[in-house]
Scaffold this active site. Structure first.
Site, PDB file in Angstrom:
ATOM      1  N   GLY A   1      -9.495 -11.549 -12.021  1.00 55.73           N
ATOM      2  CA  GLY A   1      -8.568 -12.592 -11.594  1.00 55.73           C
ATOM      3  C   GLY A   1      -8.047 -13.352 -12.803  1.00 55.73           C
ATOM      4  O   GLY A   1      -8.696 -14.285 -13.279  1.00 55.73           O
TER       5      GLY A   1
ATOM      6  N   LEU B   1       0.800  -1.234   0.000  1.00 59.00           N
ATOM      7  CA  LEU B   1       0.000   0.000   0.000  1.00 59.00           C
ATOM      8  C   LEU B   1       0.832   1.282   0.000  1.00 59.00           C
ATOM      9  O   LEU B   1       0.511   2.243   0.700  1.00 59.00           O
ATOM     10  CB  LEU B   1      -0.969   0.016   1.199  1.00 59.00           C
TER      11      LEU B   1
ATOM     12  N   CYS C   1      -6.730  -6.492   1.273  1.00 57.37           N
ATOM     13  CA  CYS C   1      -5.324  -6.378   0.886  1.00 57.37           C
ATOM     14  C   CYS C   1      -4.496  -7.354   1.724  1.00 57.37           C
ATOM     15  O   CYS C   1      -4.479  -7.272   2.950  1.00 57.37           O
ATOM     16  CB  CYS C   1      -4.789  -4.960   1.081  1.00 57.37           C
TER      17      CYS C   1
ATOM     18  N   GLY D   1      -2.729 -13.214 -11.958  1.00 55.56           N
ATOM     19  CA  GLY D   1      -2.392 -13.744 -13.281  1.00 55.56           C
ATOM     20  C   GLY D   1      -3.211 -14.975 -13.627  1.00 55.56           C
ATOM     21  O   GLY D   1      -4.045 -15.432 -12.835  1.00 55.56           O
TER      22      GLY D   1
END
Lengths: 319, 288
Positions: free
Chosen positions: A249, A77, A133, A220
């Site tokens: 995603g 962050l 997060c 990925g």
């Protein structure tokens, strides 16, 4: 101008394409315009980098590393704090080009509330709260994996803004659909599904994790099947309340994007794919248009949730 | 258009491999047809290459030379992992997705730039030297390598005061450009100084007249310990120094902050992105 068939209404906002550039991948909205041929106009919305109450330096290097079919990141962050974002960064954005969505993070409920309130009094089009997060020691995923805490964060942010509120859900939890339900009841207008999955890579010479933060978020193509299932699961809850989903995603092609739309997403997020093809958005838009033509559909919205499940499926058994 | 100065500064090109040569020590020199990158590239900048279509992350590689007229760029890289191994397998006539040029270039200010390159940090120094040939600057180049140099060194035609006897080997390309050059290595190689690049640099600096020494600026690219030693040397002689850094990198355009490193700024320590805030930084901001 983009094709009107690509336009989507998302939480009352008109997105001129169903693509959303994901938070953490595109800085504060201007970074990718360095690339010749890239335009924010190719995306319906751009999610800005996660923002906290005060500036954060982020994690020590290495912050990223490649893994099979994806990558780990633990940025931590890094951001200049909400006041700086509003005073110095937002005035530089061209709101004619696309919708800009602020991304809010915090260590405490009070911080989420404060940052959301400040963005409410700013030109951003919507606010995404990141309760998932994985890369900061406190807050973030600690809230996101606990449905009670998730609901409390949403509730407090809901009171702090009249702008469309989107909640980004963590895949690192047992029952994402239940968490989605709680967030909807707490007042979220939209859901982003999914954030990264926790992962690790180890350097066998030093026997230390490659990532400075030891662990990081996996993104990925490697996570695409997981993300798709989570969108499908969340959609079962969200459609009952007409809550739209940003499906995200591992999307790297129009075909991937279409899978997410069919599974129940109203729009799709593009993140890691930009790293190897910065001009991928125009290609995905073109591919979606081709599909609409082939399928004789009038607009993207008709694809959302059009999944035809196999009748013989046994949803609780993967073996 | 609120950011006209940075918009459209980086090009995405499918670049044809014009040549790809392997050298001892797993080193490779790659020439790519990338005309838009070649036309804009400045010394110190890099390209972000797709080494294989199945790989999600690109690899940042410094530009060694750029020919705007013919539209090619040269890259020197070392095979160190899976990504660069895949790159090494690509052959002439294939295409590589090339994103560049990227980053803040070296900004040469002094009359006598001392250019120090180590290992795969050599390329930007070659690029700086080429950009300064026939200019008012008087560059001096010192290259170091523990692997055999990726060129056939030859005795320099340019005499240099202060350089130890017998240290006469130079990179032919630089010699042809009239840019003085010497080589250093811990390994024993004919005509090459056995020791550190910074030892050789100290010899050269000590031999300069006091006035000339004040006209020197140091520019370096190479392994982290070498950069630290170069900054120490600059501090010793109270000279300006710029260094080029490496870090694992995802987007390469400033979007992800994945390549951030800590530097000292006027406002205290700050995390800056190697890709677009660097890769070239003031050496004193990196090592203090």
């Amino acid at each position: 101008m983009s094709d009107p068939r690509l336009a989507v209404d998302f939480c009352g906002l008109k997105f001129h394409t169903p693509l959303v550039l994901l938070s953490g991948c595109v800085g504060f909205g201007e970074e990718y315009t360095r690339v010749e041929g890239f335009s924010n106009r190719d995306a319906g919305a751009v999610c800005l980098k996660g923002t906290t109450g005060t500036a954060r330096p982020g994690n020590a290097p290495h912050r990223v590393c490649e893994t099979p079919g994806g990558m780990l990141n633990a940025i931590g962050l890094q951001n200049p704090g909400v006041d700086q974002v509003i005073s110095s960064i937002l005035p530089q954005l061209d709101f004619e080009e696309t919708r800009f969505i602020a991304n809010v993070s915090g260590s405490t409920l009070e911080e989420y509330e404060e940052v959301t309130r400040k963005f409410d009094d700013s030109p951003v089009d919507a606010i995404e709260i990141n309760i998932s997060c994985p890369n900061v020691k406190e807050g973030g995923v600690a809230f996101g994996n606990d449905p009670d805490m998730s609901a409390r964060v949403v509730e407090i942010c809901r009171k702090a803004t009249d702008k469309p509120l989107i909640t980004k859900l963590s895949p690192n939890q047992t029952d994402i659909a239940y968490n989605a339900k709680r967030c909807i009841e707490a007042g979220t207008d939209g859901l982003a599904v999914i954030n990264t999955l926790m992962g690790m890579a180890i350097d066998i010479e030093s026997r230390s994790p490659v990532i400075g933060n030891n662990q990081g978020g996996l993104s990925g193509p490697a996570i695409k099947p997981i993300a798709l299932l989570k969108v499908h699961q969340v959609y079962q809850v969200a459609r009952e309340h007409s809550i739209p989903i940003i499906g995200q995603g591992g999307i790297t092609s129009a075909e991937d994007a279409l899978e997410f739309l069919i599974a129940g997403a109203s729009v799709v997020g593009i993140g890691t794919a930009l790293f190897y093809d910065p001009l991928i958005c125009s290609k995905i838009n073109a591919g979606i248009l081709d599909y609409l033509e082939c399928q004789q559909l009038a607009e993207v919205g008709q694809i959302t949730g059009s999944l035809r499940l196999n009748e013989s499926s046994s949803p609780k058994c993967g073996g | 258009m609120k950011h006209p100065q940075q918009r459209n500064s980086i090009c995405l090109e499918d670049a044809e491999i014009l040549s790809h040569h392997a050298y001892p020590g797993d080193q490779h020199i790659l020439r790519l047809q990338a005309p838009r990158c070649a036309a804009r590239a400045k010394p110190g900048q890099f390209v972000h290459l797709t080494v294989d279509p199945q790989r999600p992350m690109r690899r940042p590689i410094s530009i060694m030379r750029a020919c705007a007229d013919d539209g090619w760029i040269d890259l020197l890289y070392k095979r160190v992992g899976e990504g660069t191994a895949l790159l090494a397998a690509r052959t002439t006539g294939e295409y590589l997705s090339t994103l560049g040029p990227i980053g803040q270039p070296f900004r040469i200010k002094e009359k006598r730039p001392l250019l120090i390159g180590g290992g795969v940090g050599m390329p930007p120094m070659v690029f700086v030297a080429e950009s300064l040939k026939n200019s008012e600057h008087q560059p001096m180049v010192i290259l170091g390598s523990e692997a055999p140099f990726p060129f056939t060194a030859r005795p320099s035609s340019i005499l240099l005061p202060g350089i130890p006897d017998g240290v006469i080997a130079a990179m032919p390309l630089l010699d042809d450009w009239g840019v003085p050059c010497r080589l250093a290595s811990q390994q024993q190689m004919p005509g090459v100084h056995q020791g550190y690049v910074t030892d050789l640099a100290r010899h050269w600096l000590n031999a300069l007249e006091a006035q000339a020494r004040q006209e020197v600026g140091l520019y370096a690219c190479g392994p982290h310990p070498m950069l630290e030693a170069v900054v120490e040397l600059a501090r010793e002689f109270a000279l300006p120094v710029q260094v080029s850094l490496e870090e694992f990198m995802a987007c390469g355009v400033g979007g992800c902050a994945g390549c951030s490193v800590e530097v000292q700024t006027e406002n205290g320590p700050a995390m800056q992105r190697v890709c677009v805030d660097g890769p070239v930084f003031d050496g004193y901001q990196v090592f203090n």
